[in-house]
Design an enzyme around this catalytic site. Structure first.
Site, PDB file in Angstrom:
ATOM      1  N   GLY A 124       9.893  -0.332   5.803  1.00  0.00           N
ATOM      2  CA  GLY A 124       9.121   0.214   4.692  1.00  0.00           C
ATOM      3  C   GLY A 124       8.052   1.177   5.144  1.00  0.00           C
ATOM      4  O   GLY A 124       7.875   2.260   4.564  1.00  0.00           O
ATOM      5  N   GLY A 158       7.382  -1.588  10.007  1.00  0.00           N
ATOM      6  CA  GLY A 158       8.818  -1.779   9.913  1.00  0.00           C
ATOM      7  C   GLY A 158       9.494  -0.735   9.058  1.00  0.00           C
ATOM      8  O   GLY A 158       8.993   0.390   8.898  1.00  0.00           O
ATOM      9  N   GLY A 196       0.779  -1.235   0.000  1.00  0.00           N
ATOM     10  CA  GLY A 196       0.000   0.000   0.000  1.00  0.00           C
ATOM     11  C   GLY A 196       0.809   1.282   0.000  1.00  0.00           C
ATOM     12  O   GLY A 196       0.311   2.333   0.423  1.00  0.00           O
ATOM     13  N   ARG A 213      15.530 -10.866   5.578  1.00  0.00           N
ATOM     14  CA  ARG A 213      15.816 -10.459   4.207  1.00  0.00           C
ATOM     15  C   ARG A 213      17.233  -9.913   4.068  1.00  0.00           C
ATOM     16  O   ARG A 213      17.989 -10.337   3.197  1.00  0.00           O
ATOM     17  CB  ARG A 213      14.817  -9.392   3.748  1.00  0.00           C
ATOM     18  CG  ARG A 213      13.396  -9.913   3.600  1.00  0.00           C
ATOM     19  CD  ARG A 213      12.432  -8.809   3.217  1.00  0.00           C
ATOM     20  NE  ARG A 213      12.721  -8.229   1.910  1.00  0.00           N
ATOM     21  CZ  ARG A 213      12.371  -8.793   0.755  1.00  0.00           C
ATOM     22  NH1 ARG A 213      11.749  -9.947   0.743  1.00  0.00           N
ATOM     23  NH2 ARG A 213      12.644  -8.188  -0.386  1.00  0.00           N
ATOM     24  N   LEU A 254       5.150 -19.305   9.785  1.00  0.00           N
ATOM     25  CA  LEU A 254       5.023 -19.782  11.160  1.00  0.00           C
ATOM     26  C   LEU A 254       5.696 -18.817  12.133  1.00  0.00           C
ATOM     27  O   LEU A 254       5.281 -18.693  13.284  1.00  0.00           O
ATOM     28  CB  LEU A 254       5.651 -21.175  11.302  1.00  0.00           C
ATOM     29  CG  LEU A 254       4.872 -22.358  10.718  1.00  0.00           C
ATOM     30  CD1 LEU A 254       5.717 -23.615  10.793  1.00  0.00           C
ATOM     31  CD2 LEU A 254       3.569 -22.542  11.490  1.00  0.00           C
ATOM     32  N   GLN A 255       6.737 -18.135  11.650  1.00  0.00           N
ATOM     33  CA  GLN A 255       7.474 -17.216  12.522  1.00  0.00           C
ATOM     34  C   GLN A 255       6.685 -15.951  12.838  1.00  0.00           C
ATOM     35  O   GLN A 255       6.985 -15.246  13.797  1.00  0.00           O
ATOM     36  CB  GLN A 255       8.807 -16.837  11.862  1.00  0.00           C
ATOM     37  CG  GLN A 255       9.727 -18.008  11.658  1.00  0.00           C
ATOM     38  CD  GLN A 255      10.745 -17.754  10.561  1.00  0.00           C
ATOM     39  OE1 GLN A 255      11.841 -17.254  10.832  1.00  0.00           O
ATOM     40  NE2 GLN A 255      10.413 -18.094   9.322  1.00  0.00           N
ATOM     41  N   ARG A 256       5.691 -15.646  12.023  1.00  0.00           N
ATOM     42  CA  ARG A 256       4.891 -14.439  12.223  1.00  0.00           C
ATOM     43  C   ARG A 256       3.631 -14.712  13.043  1.00  0.00           C
ATOM     44  O   ARG A 256       3.070 -13.797  13.630  1.00  0.00           O
ATOM     45  CB  ARG A 256       4.436 -13.868  10.875  1.00  0.00           C
ATOM     46  CG  ARG A 256       5.521 -13.290  10.020  1.00  0.00           C
ATOM     47  CD  ARG A 256       4.887 -12.541   8.854  1.00  0.00           C
ATOM     48  NE  ARG A 256       5.856 -11.959   7.966  1.00  0.00           N
ATOM     49  CZ  ARG A 256       6.479 -10.804   8.190  1.00  0.00           C
ATOM     50  NH1 ARG A 256       6.240 -10.132   9.305  1.00  0.00           N
ATOM     51  NH2 ARG A 256       7.338 -10.320   7.313  1.00  0.00           N
ATOM     52  N   ASP A 304      12.204  -9.059  11.953  1.00  0.00           N
ATOM     53  CA  ASP A 304      13.605  -9.093  11.519  1.00  0.00           C
ATOM     54  C   ASP A 304      14.535  -8.317  12.443  1.00  0.00           C
ATOM     55  O   ASP A 304      15.754  -8.481  12.370  1.00  0.00           O
ATOM     56  CB  ASP A 304      13.735  -8.522  10.103  1.00  0.00           C
ATOM     57  CG  ASP A 304      13.216  -9.470   9.037  1.00  0.00           C
ATOM     58  OD1 ASP A 304      12.853 -10.609   9.391  1.00  0.00           O
ATOM     59  OD2 ASP A 304      13.154  -9.065   7.866  1.00  0.00           O
TER      60      ASP A 304
END
Length: 392
Positions: free
Chosen positions: A126, A124, A84, A193, A295-297, A149
């Site tokens: 962005g 985050g 967005g 990332r 799964l990590q989120r 992250d």
């Protein structure tokens, strides 16, 4: 540029969550709403699905009942999206192609139509870049750092990171029993990332034998040799934890696709499979890969993340209600402070190769794939650069 929204103390504040979901988002929403309404008497307007919802005018007032019980819930009741960006907004044309438009003027108009005096952005790197562009246009904005992250500068840590690390370490614990039972090499690909914090912390906590992260270039032979040496010494399994953004020895990234709808179009993923295949071909040892992915989120946040998210939500409400703008709440030591959003996004917070965690990991025998490979007589004897491989 002149302010586009009034600069008197705000009476209506918009709150949105942007980017990927993250454990602790609902705890922030709860804390912010209760503090803004209860302490400051301010109306909180929840904006659905991040900046996309702002453009489309999908908003609703948040009250005590709507945020009751949210502290332990995963995800975000407001919804979110990572597509967005107002200055890079994807629009699907009649022929199905995706066109990128600048819709920032329309979003500013929506802010005025909704009579919002300020905007609070939970997101985050962005989302904070977008927030800073709104600040430059005169919109009062307060940021709340959110990323599993843990790569935002100006804050010691972000909520969601602790939960992600806990999930990774538990997954490694479970995969270790399978690896040891079947005498396999298990490669676990985790998120990260451009920063390897999750792989580093999760790998250390799970006692991974090798950790590969973007910040430490690795060599194939170093990885192969460590796996072989463990097998020769009776350790008939190995655990390799790798961040998704880790580059291969030739410098190449492994991508699973390109999504032009996102500001950062690269979709990383698949490096674990590449590494697993190379290990099996080079060593002859059966090797499997597990990608933890989302799964990590998901799931409930840890107690630490609930506390940090609550403190961030309270601090953001106080900052926004007193008229602060262009700032992000942050953890410094044990204190919650406000810092410049511009400073927070000036550089990514990556893992320094000499970070204390890296030193500690190396001290207990964890490899990072950058260790020198013995040659000549030392190689013939099977000597390792740091002696015998310790038991996990």
């Amino acid at each position: 540029m002149a302010d586009l929204l009034p600069r008197s103390l705000p009476r209506r504040i918009g709150l949105l969550t942007g980017g990927g979901d993250c454990p602790g988002l609902n705890a922030v929403i709860r804390a912010f709403t209760r503090t803004a309404r209860g302490r400051h008497g301010v109306v909180v307007v929840g904006i659905e699905d991040g900046f996309e919802g702002l453009l489309e005018g999908r908003m609703r007032e948040l009250d005590y009942n709507e945020v009751a019980g949210l502290i332990g819930e995963g995800g975000t009741v407001l919804g979110t999206t990572n597509k967005g960006d107002p200055w890079h907004f994807p629009v699907t044309a009649a022929d199905g192609t995706v066109e990128i438009h600048d819709v920032s003027a329309r979003m500013l108009a929506r802010l005025r139509e909704a009579a919002l005096d300020a905007l609070v952005v939970v997101g985050g790197d962005g989302s904070m870049h977008i927030a800073q562009r709104f600040v430059a246009l005169g919109v009062p904005v307060v940021g709340v750092p959110k990323t599993i992250d843990n790569d935002l500068s100006a804050t010691d840590t972000t909520f969601g990171f602790d939960t992600a690390v806990s999930i990774v370490s538990e997954a490694i614990d479970r995969l270790t029993t399978t690896a040891s039972s079947h005498h396999r090499v298990m490669v676990i690909e985790v998120m990260g990332r451009y920063a390897g914090w999750i792989a580093l912390a999760g790998g250390m906590a799970g006692a991974a034998d090798t950790i590969l992260i973007p910040e430490v270039p690795f060599g194939w032979e170093s990885v192969f040799r460590h796996v072989r040496q463990r097998a020769l010494r009776g350790r008939r399994f190995s655990i390799v934890c790798v961040a998704e953004g880790t580059k291969l020895p030739d410098g190449g990234e492994v991508l699973r696709g390109i999504d032009r709808r996102r500001t950062d179009a690269k979709q990383l993923g698949g490096v674990g499979a590449v590494i697993a295949r190379q290990i099996e071909e080079a060593t002859g040892l059966e090797t499997r890969v597990t990608v933890l992915g989302h799964l990590q989120r998901g799931g409930t946040p840890t107690a630490y993340d609930r506390l940090l998210a609550t403190r961030f939500g309270v601090a953001a409400a106080d900052a926004a209600c007193r008229g602060d703008s262009g700032v992000m709440v942050a953890l410094r030591g044990t204190d919650i402070v406000t810092v410049s959003i511009a400073d927070a996004i000036s550089t990514l917070r990556t893992v320094p190769p000499d970070h204390p965690w890296v030193h500690a990991a190396r001290a207990v025998g964890t490899r990072f794939g950058d260790e020198p490979v013995p040659t000549g007589d030392a190689a013939d004897r099977g000597d390792d650069a740091r002696g015998a491989d310790p038991a996990r």
